[in-house]
Design a protein around this motif. Structure first.
Motif, PDB file in Angstrom:
ATOM      1  N   SER A 181       0.810  -1.221   0.000  1.00 20.35           N
ATOM      2  CA  SER A 181       0.000   0.000   0.000  1.00 20.35           C
ATOM      3  C   SER A 181       0.842   1.269   0.000  1.00 20.35           C
ATOM      4  CB  SER A 181      -0.954   0.010   1.202  1.00 20.35           C
ATOM      5  OG  SER A 181      -0.244  -0.020   2.428  1.00 20.35           O
TER       6      SER A 181
ATOM      7  N   ASN B 269      -1.090   3.248  -2.670  1.00 16.38           N
ATOM      8  CA  ASN B 269      -1.853   4.375  -2.125  1.00 16.38           C
ATOM      9  C   ASN B 269      -1.057   5.678  -2.118  1.00 16.38           C
ATOM     10  OD1 ASN B 269      -4.336   3.253  -1.671  1.00 16.38           O
ATOM     11  ND2 ASN B 269      -4.048   2.881   0.514  1.00 16.38           N
TER      12      ASN B 269
ATOM     13  N   ASP C 272      -1.576  -1.241   4.733  1.00 14.37           N
ATOM     14  CA  ASP C 272      -1.126  -2.623   4.919  1.00 14.37           C
ATOM     15  C   ASP C 272      -0.459  -2.842   6.269  1.00 14.37           C
ATOM     16  OD1 ASP C 272      -2.073  -3.291   2.460  1.00 14.37           O
ATOM     17  OD2 ASP C 272      -0.127  -3.544   1.491  1.00 14.37           O
TER      18      ASP C 272
END
Length: 307
Positions: A185, A189, A244
């Protein structure tokens, strides 16, 4: 999504993420959080702040007028291990004091890079051990956000390893659990995260734990032995680079038969709980923390009486 959240995300991108794009060093957090302090340090009239020491470590004790006589919320602030203080986190901690009825002990641990790992963690261990002289472990909840969530988990691992009684529960808000960055992530992200950039994450290790093994479980709790840790609550946003770090830690703890509650919130920024003065989602999240704490304090007290 509230209107306030709809407005806050672009504001955070403009005020904070833009700064990290110009200077992707975790030390950029220090002036950002120092600027937050004057506003965040305001307390309601029914909450009293005392500056004390526990185990030689400075601690801010917040007590609500209607607080219970027992119980302690041991809180560890975030700030990338290089920034923040108990005062920057008062919008959260004063609400925890009021709504749980527990005294909140916010640890003012030593910050990097002036004091690198394990200085901050050692301070948390020393302060917790001293708190045990006043409050039994089954009446203590340990919590923290971001780097403080990391320290809360690392503290629990240290306590277990050293045979020190564990708290009744842990509360981890957007914790950083894996400085080895083995999750996905942080990349997936990177654009969605309202605060951080990937390059900033890469500077943390050099500031906090230079030369250390990032797989050390006291640096990256994800890589530790999590069996027999206390019941744990995770809050994290679905657009966070650290997503995560929560979901993988929760999965690992569940696999080790630890009681875990995790909620992934949509579209909230990193540690949105600090925006409780403005953000309905923050107040709702704090309400959920309070319920979790109350349930597990009662359960721990019942087990203590039964033994």
């Amino acid at each position: 999504m509230s209107l306030q959240l709809l407005l806050i995300n672009p504001m955070m991108r403009f005020q904070v993420k833009r700064r990290f794009k110009k200077n992707p060093d975790v030390m950029t957090l220090r002036p950002v959080m120092q600027a937050m302090e004057p506003q965040n340090a305001k307390l309601p009239a029914d909450v009293t702040a005392q500056q004390i020491t526990l185990g030689g470590v400075p601690v801010e004790k917040l007590t609500a007028t209607a607080a219970e006589s027992s119980g302690a919320f041991f809180y560890i602030h975030g700030g990338g291990w290089v920034a923040g203080s108990p005062r920057t986190h008062r919008p959260l901690t004063h609400r925890l004091a009021t709504q749980t009825g527990m005294a909140v002990y916010a640890v003012d641990y030593r910050l990097a890079p002036e004091h690198v790992f394990p200085a901050g963690l050692d301070d948390c261990v020393a302060a917790y051990r001293a708190l045990l002289e006043e409050v039994p472990a089954h009446e203590i909840v340990v919590g923290g956000d971001s780097a403080g969530g990391n320290l809360a988990l690392a503290l629990a691992l240290r306590l277990k390893a050293e045979g020190i009684p564990l708290p009744a529960a842990l509360v981890c808000l957007s914790p950083a659990t894996d400085l080895a960055a083995t999750g996905g992530s942080r990349i997936s992200n990177a654009k969605r995260d309202a605060l951080f950039v990937e390059e900033m994450m890469e500077t943390v290790e050099g500031r906090y734990c230079p030369g250390a093994d990032p797989l050390n479980p006291y640096i990256s709790p994800l890589h530790g032995d999590v069996a027999n840790l206390p019941p744990t609550l995770f809050h994290v946003g679905d657009t966070e680079m650290l997503l995560d770090d929560s979901t993988r830690m929760a999965d690992k703890m569940r696999a080790a038969a630890v009681s875990v509650t995790i909620k992934v919130w949509p579209k909230v920024p990193h540690v949105w709980h600090l925006m409780a003065d403005l953000l309905p989602e923050a107040r709702q999240a704090i309400d959920e923390i309070v319920v979790f704490v109350q349930i597990h304090r009662r359960a721990a007290s019942g087990l203590e009486k039964a033994s």
